[in-house]
Write an enzyme that holds these catalytic residues in place. Structure first.
Site, PDB file in Angstrom:
ATOM      1  N   ARG A 223     -29.054  60.769 -12.509  1.00  0.00           N
ATOM      2  CA  ARG A 223     -30.250  60.415 -13.261  1.00  0.00           C
ATOM      3  C   ARG A 223     -30.335  61.336 -14.470  1.00  0.00           C
ATOM      4  O   ARG A 223     -29.977  62.525 -14.375  1.00  0.00           O
ATOM      5  CB  ARG A 223     -31.520  60.579 -12.406  1.00  0.00           C
ATOM      6  CG  ARG A 223     -31.772  59.434 -11.428  1.00  0.00           C
ATOM      7  CD  ARG A 223     -32.079  58.103 -12.124  1.00  0.00           C
ATOM      8  NE  ARG A 223     -32.326  57.018 -11.189  1.00  0.00           N
ATOM      9  CZ  ARG A 223     -31.444  56.079 -10.849  1.00  0.00           C
ATOM     10  NH1 ARG A 223     -30.225  56.085 -11.359  1.00  0.00           N
ATOM     11  NH2 ARG A 223     -31.774  55.113 -10.000  1.00  0.00           N
ATOM     12  N   HIS A 271     -25.960  52.981 -18.337  1.00  0.00           N
ATOM     13  CA  HIS A 271     -26.393  52.823 -16.938  1.00  0.00           C
ATOM     14  C   HIS A 271     -25.638  51.673 -16.259  1.00  0.00           C
ATOM     15  O   HIS A 271     -26.254  50.742 -15.728  1.00  0.00           O
ATOM     16  CB  HIS A 271     -27.911  52.614 -16.842  1.00  0.00           C
ATOM     17  CG  HIS A 271     -28.450  53.002 -15.494  1.00  0.00           C
ATOM     18  ND1 HIS A 271     -29.670  53.579 -15.301  1.00  0.00           N
ATOM     19  CD2 HIS A 271     -27.908  52.879 -14.250  1.00  0.00           C
ATOM     20  CE1 HIS A 271     -29.879  53.795 -14.021  1.00  0.00           C
ATOM     21  NE2 HIS A 271     -28.810  53.375 -13.349  1.00  0.00           N
TER      22      HIS A 271
HETATM   23  P1  NDP Z   1     -28.321  59.938  -1.059  1.00  0.00           P
HETATM   24  O1  NDP Z   1     -29.765  60.052  -0.791  1.00  0.00           O
HETATM   25  O2  NDP Z   1     -27.444  59.280  -0.058  1.00  0.00           O
HETATM   26  O3  NDP Z   1     -27.709  61.381  -1.324  1.00  0.00           O
HETATM   27  C1  NDP Z   1     -28.372  62.341  -2.061  1.00  0.00           C
HETATM   28  C2  NDP Z   1     -27.620  63.659  -1.938  1.00  0.00           C
HETATM   29  O4  NDP Z   1     -28.272  64.636  -2.768  1.00  0.00           O
HETATM   30  C3  NDP Z   1     -27.647  64.208  -0.497  1.00  0.00           C
HETATM   31  O5  NDP Z   1     -26.416  64.818  -0.203  1.00  0.00           O
HETATM   32  C4  NDP Z   1     -28.767  65.243  -0.575  1.00  0.00           C
HETATM   33  O6  NDP Z   1     -28.637  66.306   0.345  1.00  0.00           O
HETATM   34  C5  NDP Z   1     -28.582  65.777  -1.973  1.00  0.00           C
HETATM   35  N1  NDP Z   1     -29.813  66.417  -2.441  1.00  0.00           N
HETATM   36  C6  NDP Z   1     -31.032  65.855  -2.625  1.00  0.00           C
HETATM   37  N2  NDP Z   1     -31.920  66.800  -3.027  1.00  0.00           N
HETATM   38  C7  NDP Z   1     -31.251  67.949  -3.092  1.00  0.00           C
HETATM   39  C8  NDP Z   1     -31.616  69.265  -3.430  1.00  0.00           C
HETATM   40  N3  NDP Z   1     -32.862  69.592  -3.792  1.00  0.00           N
HETATM   41  N4  NDP Z   1     -30.662  70.221  -3.370  1.00  0.00           N
HETATM   42  C9  NDP Z   1     -29.413  69.915  -2.993  1.00  0.00           C
HETATM   43  N5  NDP Z   1     -28.987  68.681  -2.658  1.00  0.00           N
HETATM   44  C10 NDP Z   1     -29.904  67.710  -2.708  1.00  0.00           C
HETATM   45  O7  NDP Z   1     -28.194  59.208  -2.492  1.00  0.00           O
HETATM   46  P2  NDP Z   1     -26.982  58.322  -3.021  1.00  0.00           P
HETATM   47  O8  NDP Z   1     -25.725  59.088  -2.861  1.00  0.00           O
HETATM   48  O9  NDP Z   1     -27.042  56.953  -2.487  1.00  0.00           O
HETATM   49  O10 NDP Z   1     -27.388  58.199  -4.564  1.00  0.00           O
HETATM   50  C11 NDP Z   1     -27.516  59.358  -5.374  1.00  0.00           C
HETATM   51  C12 NDP Z   1     -28.169  58.981  -6.702  1.00  0.00           C
HETATM   52  O11 NDP Z   1     -27.252  58.252  -7.519  1.00  0.00           O
HETATM   53  C13 NDP Z   1     -29.354  58.020  -6.592  1.00  0.00           C
HETATM   54  O12 NDP Z   1     -30.528  58.702  -6.206  1.00  0.00           O
HETATM   55  C14 NDP Z   1     -29.448  57.491  -7.989  1.00  0.00           C
HETATM   56  O13 NDP Z   1     -30.272  58.334  -8.762  1.00  0.00           O
HETATM   57  C15 NDP Z   1     -28.007  57.569  -8.512  1.00  0.00           C
HETATM   58  N6  NDP Z   1     -27.424  56.246  -8.737  1.00  0.00           N
HETATM   59  C16 NDP Z   1     -26.982  55.919  -9.993  1.00  0.00           C
HETATM   60  C17 NDP Z   1     -26.401  54.685 -10.247  1.00  0.00           C
HETATM   61  C18 NDP Z   1     -25.867  54.355 -11.591  1.00  0.00           C
HETATM   62  O14 NDP Z   1     -25.454  53.227 -11.848  1.00  0.00           O
HETATM   63  N7  NDP Z   1     -25.811  55.302 -12.514  1.00  0.00           N
HETATM   64  C19 NDP Z   1     -26.274  53.677  -9.197  1.00  0.00           C
HETATM   65  C20 NDP Z   1     -26.753  54.127  -7.900  1.00  0.00           C
HETATM   66  C21 NDP Z   1     -27.311  55.361  -7.701  1.00  0.00           C
HETATM   67  P3  NDP Z   1     -28.733  66.039   1.936  1.00  0.00           P
HETATM   68  O15 NDP Z   1     -27.460  65.289   2.269  1.00  0.00           O
HETATM   69  O16 NDP Z   1     -28.773  67.375   2.520  1.00  0.00           O
HETATM   70  O17 NDP Z   1     -29.959  65.205   2.158  1.00  0.00           O
END
Ligand code: NDP
Length: 308
Positions: A223, A271
């Site tokens: 993002r 995007h």
């Molecule tokens: P998930 O919720 O599966 O994974 C998020 C990861 O981020 C987890 O490993 C989580 O840790 C980690 N995380 C969250 N908060 C923190 C923090 N404060 N400190 C450290 N680690 C953190 O999300 P996805 O993998 O499915 O998607 C990730 C992002 O990709 C989406 O939220 C979206 O914004 C973006 N996206 C972009 C697209 C595009 O076309 N550009 C398409 C689809 C998604 P933990 O495992 O410990 O919970």
């Protein structure tokens, strides 16, 4: 009969009005899918933030909101939403992200730009290093980050991943919590796949960029607001970072006068890193509705306190 409201923009309806019924039929669900259900009869809401729906209170019978996107930053904090909110997890989205991330990592790793620019008759043999000598760090080890990390590790990049909770993923050096500094220090190429939350906003700021090796590359399909834009531009201008490939932005569409468009060391993609694919996404939605109807817990439910 299960009443499903489709609350998303017209261009989504054009695709999902055909894809969802196919998935519902496959799942054996008897569904009335509409954009016009009376709120009081709706059982499930298929939702995208640009639908204009912001007040969920009239949906007194609804059991869940099923988000069309993986990112939920626009709805997770909505106080009128008191039923489960499931985010999108589906194979098309995962596959698309793996292809986009791997492609852009390889572009930088192999120096493909240099070859494209130097096709001028001079025979310059500049052999790129092997992947094993190019450390890559992935911030976020969720559905998308872990899958991309595994693919990069399979190509023999030394992959370090960082997440909130500690993971154990074969082939990836998993760090968590306070070890962000260490993860950044190893990042010749940094991939951001974190969700946007209060904790992750501006996570890549000037101080953290300074922890990265000189000449490092940033790839952001997560993002836009994960990055402090001014800090990124300053680091590119000073030569501390050599390139940024950005798919997501604070404001989208990226305004035509934004400095990213013209910066020689920035690649803008609009995007498109990965899109929810209607066929596989519809299967995921049907699966969650089937679970709800069978009394099973929904999958991929957002933790509203954490914001993802
Ligand atoms: P998930 O919720 O599966 O994974 C998020 C990861 O981020 C987890 O490993 C989580 O840790 C980690 N995380 C969250 N908060 C923190 C923090 N404060 N400190 C450290 N680690 C953190 O999300 P996805 O993998 O499915 O998607 C990730 C992002 O990709 C989406 O939220 C979206 O914004 C973006 N996206 C972009 C697209 C595009 O076309 N550009 C398409 C689809 C998604 P933990 O495992 O410990 O919970």
């Amino acid at each position: 009969m299960i009443n499903v409201l489709f609350a998303a923009a017209d261009i989504r309806w054009d695709v999902y009005k055909d894809a969802l019924p196919v998935a519902f039929e496959k799942a054996g669900l008897d569904v009335d899918l509409s954009r016009d259900h009376d709120p009081s009869v709706v059982d499930y809401i298929v939702y995208a933030p640009n639908s204009g729906l912001t007040d969920f209170t009239p949906f007194t019978r609804a059991k869940a909101v099923l988000n069309l996107w993986a990112g939920v930053e626009d709805v997770a904090g909505n106080q009128t939403l008191t039923i489960p909110l499931a985010r999108m997890v589906e194979t098309g989205l995962r596959d698309g992200m793996v292809e986009w991330v791997t492609g852009h990592v390889l572009r930088h790793h192999l120096g493909i730009d240099k070859n494209l620019k130097q096709q001028d008759g001079a025979w310059r043999q500049q052999v790129p290093p092997l992947a094993k000598d190019r450390p890559v760090t992935v911030l976020g080890l969720g559905e998308l980050g872990a899958t991309c990390g595994r693919m990069l590790a399979a190509l023999k990049f030394p992959v370090t991943g960082w997440s909130r909770s500690q993971k154990d993923i074969p082939g990836i050096t998993c760090l968590s919590g306070d070890d962000l500094d260490l993860a950044l220090a190893r990042a010749d190429i940094l991939v951001l796949l974190l969700p946007l939350t209060g904790e992750t906003t501006n996570i890549l700021n000037a101080e953290r960029i300074a922890m990265m090796p000189k000449g490092a590359i940033v790839i952001n399909p997560g993002r836009g607001a994960l990055i402090d834009d001014d800090a990124l531009l300053a680091a590119l201008d000073s030569g501390h970072l050599s390139h940024a490939t950005l798919d997501v932005f604070r404001k989208e569409p990226l305004p035509s006068d934004h400095p990213y468009w013209k910066h020689p060391q920035v690649t803008v993609t609009p995007h498109i890193a990965s899109e929810t694919r209607a066929d596989t996404a519809s299967d995921a939605i049907a699966d969650n509705i089937k679970r709800g109807e069978s009394g099973l817990p929904f999958v991929n439910v957002v933790d509203r306190d954490l914001g993802y």
